[in-house]
Design a protein around this motif. Structure first.
Motif, PDB file in Angstrom:
ATOM      1  N   LYS A  11       8.924  10.763 -10.955  1.00 39.82           N
ATOM      2  CA  LYS A  11       8.863  11.740  -9.874  1.00 39.82           C
ATOM      3  C   LYS A  11       7.773  12.600 -10.245  1.00 39.82           C
ATOM      4  O   LYS A  11       7.175  13.338  -9.367  1.00 39.82           O
ATOM      5  N   THR A  12       6.915  12.554 -11.332  1.00 38.34           N
ATOM      6  CA  THR A  12       5.873  13.489 -11.721  1.00 38.34           C
ATOM      7  C   THR A  12       4.541  12.963 -11.422  1.00 38.34           C
ATOM      8  O   THR A  12       3.781  13.558 -10.747  1.00 38.34           O
ATOM      9  N   LEU A  13       4.239  11.444 -11.599  1.00 44.69           N
ATOM     10  CA  LEU A  13       2.883  10.971 -11.277  1.00 44.69           C
ATOM     11  C   LEU A  13       3.137   9.845 -10.474  1.00 44.69           C
ATOM     12  O   LEU A  13       3.980   8.885 -10.636  1.00 44.69           O
ATOM     13  N   TYR A  14       2.369   9.693  -9.211  1.00 41.59           N
ATOM     14  CA  TYR A  14       2.461   8.762  -8.243  1.00 41.59           C
ATOM     15  C   TYR A  14       4.008   8.360  -7.902  1.00 41.59           C
ATOM     16  O   TYR A  14       4.214   7.194  -7.622  1.00 41.59           O
ATOM     17  N   PRO A  15       4.624   9.234  -7.372  1.00 36.39           N
ATOM     18  CA  PRO A  15       5.948   8.939  -7.019  1.00 36.39           C
ATOM     19  C   PRO A  15       6.115   7.855  -5.622  1.00 36.39           C
ATOM     20  O   PRO A  15       7.077   7.342  -5.601  1.00 36.39           O
ATOM     21  N   GLU A  16       5.204   8.164  -4.861  1.00 32.59           N
ATOM     22  CA  GLU A  16       5.201   7.197  -3.508  1.00 32.59           C
ATOM     23  C   GLU A  16       4.693   5.694  -4.156  1.00 32.59           C
ATOM     24  O   GLU A  16       5.583   4.870  -3.651  1.00 32.59           O
ATOM     25  N   LEU A  17       4.149   5.656  -4.885  1.00 28.90           N
ATOM     26  CA  LEU A  17       3.810   4.104  -5.616  1.00 28.90           C
ATOM     27  C   LEU A  17       4.898   3.501  -6.206  1.00 28.90           C
ATOM     28  O   LEU A  17       5.429   2.613  -5.900  1.00 28.90           O
ATOM     29  N   PHE A  18       5.715   4.538  -6.589  1.00 29.39           N
ATOM     30  CA  PHE A  18       7.087   3.962  -7.532  1.00 29.39           C
ATOM     31  C   PHE A  18       8.076   3.706  -6.358  1.00 29.39           C
ATOM     32  O   PHE A  18       8.721   2.644  -6.531  1.00 29.39           O
TER      33      PHE A  18
END
Length: 387
Positions: A205-212
């Motif tokens: 949720k902190t870095l690149y949430p859409e990517l994950f």
């Protein structure tokens, strides 16, 4: 302005730490950033077994390199490594056949393993139930360690080798610049590096949430428990049992596996919750037992909840008692751990703006496979494949 570091690793768990280790080994200036005071994720919420024996051929090579690395570090600095080996106990003729085939595969691969008769198993493992065990396969090279002790001592060891460690520091953004990457932290600290490797465990949720959220990542919740210290009892090695034989990647490469009824009753407790019965004695004499596994897509991680399923724990305890009669099954601690893995890939990897490398989703291979895998990945990222 030149970047402060050749590499910044985000995530101080075993996967991130060994990326930092191998970068230091090739002479790079490295910083490691951990969001908590010490790692809290899957690295410390596991059994503490390094078992290349359970991995498929590709990952066994990473695991065997990991064994070498752990033992090499232990010779220089105590990180709690104990070479006591691992044993798989077969409970029926089908599982016995798989043990014999895996023994032959390992002979061909020059990885030591020793077949054990039922009598030898019973003589070697106090309390082992004669109604359960049919035979065993022992791997003498494999090790045990105490995960929380190991990772913190490994950080201390690497700091003495030049690692710069930032704890209690959450990375909130990575910005690509013309000459490197700016890493921004929630405490207003800003660092820069030529390259960044993000080993974020299950923090999606902190870095690149859409990517994950768009990835093929899955998050699994494992339940484990720990007995009181066992009076006057010594478990000679870690113990894996029939359910590990049915599911581990190494056995899936055995010729007889395709005809082996590995799934059984899909609605049974052991299959529904991914139960395996594993025993590992800790340094204080207690025995760690488990485990169960509940999995969801990464976008549904919140549905896993924070509760422990006591029905599953009770099932694990009953099954464990049918395998080894320990002096006490009084439980002093219960917990769960979360780990991420991929539906279709061995590890989740993505590259952002050329110099930001996301590496996560190593799954249950983490403690065993990270040291060897991280070495190969550092060589790849820094174009040292000829080494």
């Amino acid at each position: 302005m030149q970047p402060q570091y050749d590499l910044i690793v985000v995530g101080g768990g075993v996967l991130g730490t060994f990326h930092a280790y191998h970068a230091l080994e090739i002479g790079l200036k490295v910083a490691l950033i951990e969001k908590d005071s010490t790692p809290q994720g899957a690295t410390v919420c596991n059994f503490g077994q390094v078992v290349p024996s359970g991995m498929n051929s590709k990952w066994q090579l990473f695991g065997r390199e990991g064994l070498r690395i752990y033992k090499e570090i232990q010779q220089q600095f105590d990180i709690s490594v104990r070479q006591e080996g691992s044993v798989y106990f077969a409970s029926n003729p089908e599982e016995e056949q798989l043990l014999e085939e895996l023994h032959q595969i390992n002979r061909d691969n020059d990885y030591p393993s020793i077949l054990m008769t039922k009598s030898k198993c019973l003589d070697s493992y106090p309390g082992l139930q004669k109604d359960y065990v049919a035979s065993g396969l022992f791997f003498p090279e494999e090790i045990l360690l105490e995960p929380r002790i190991m990772i913190n001592r490994l950080h201390k060891y690497l700091k003495a080798s030049g690692l710069v460690l930032f704890a209690n520091c959450t990375v909130i953004d990575c910005i690509a610049l013309s000459n490197g990457i700016e890493v921004q932290c929630s405490n207003t600290k800003s660092l820069s590096a030529a390259k960044v490797i993000i080993c974020n465990g299950t923090d999606f949720k902190t870095l690149y949430p859409e990517l994950f959220n768009e990835s093929n990542l899955v998050v699994s919740k494992l339940q484990m428990m720990q007995t009181r210290p066992q009076p006057n009892y010594k478990l000679p090695s870690s113990v894996l049992t029939g359910r590990s034989i049915r599911t581990y990647g190494a056995f899936q490469e055995c010729p007889s596996y395709t005809g082996f009824n590995s799934r059984g009753d899909f609605d049974s407790t052991d299959n529904k919750w991914g139960v395996q019965i594993i025993f590992k004695q800790a340094m204080d004499g207690s025995v760690i037992l488990g485990e169960s596994q509940q999995s969801v897509d990464v976008s549904k991680i919140n549905t896993l909840g924070t509760d422990l399923n006591m029905d599953v724990d009770d099932f694990i305890l009953q099954e464990a008692k049918n395998i080894i009669d320990l002096p006490t099954y009084e439980i002093q601690r219960r917990w769960y751990g979360l780990y991420s893995h991929c539906k279709t890939d061995d590890v989740y990897q993505a590259t952002i703006d050329d110099n930001i490398h996301v590496v996560t989703g190593i799954g249950r291979k983490g403690l065993t496979g990270s040291a060897g895998f991280a070495k190969a990945n550092i060589y790849h990222i820094f174009n040292l494949r000829h080494v």
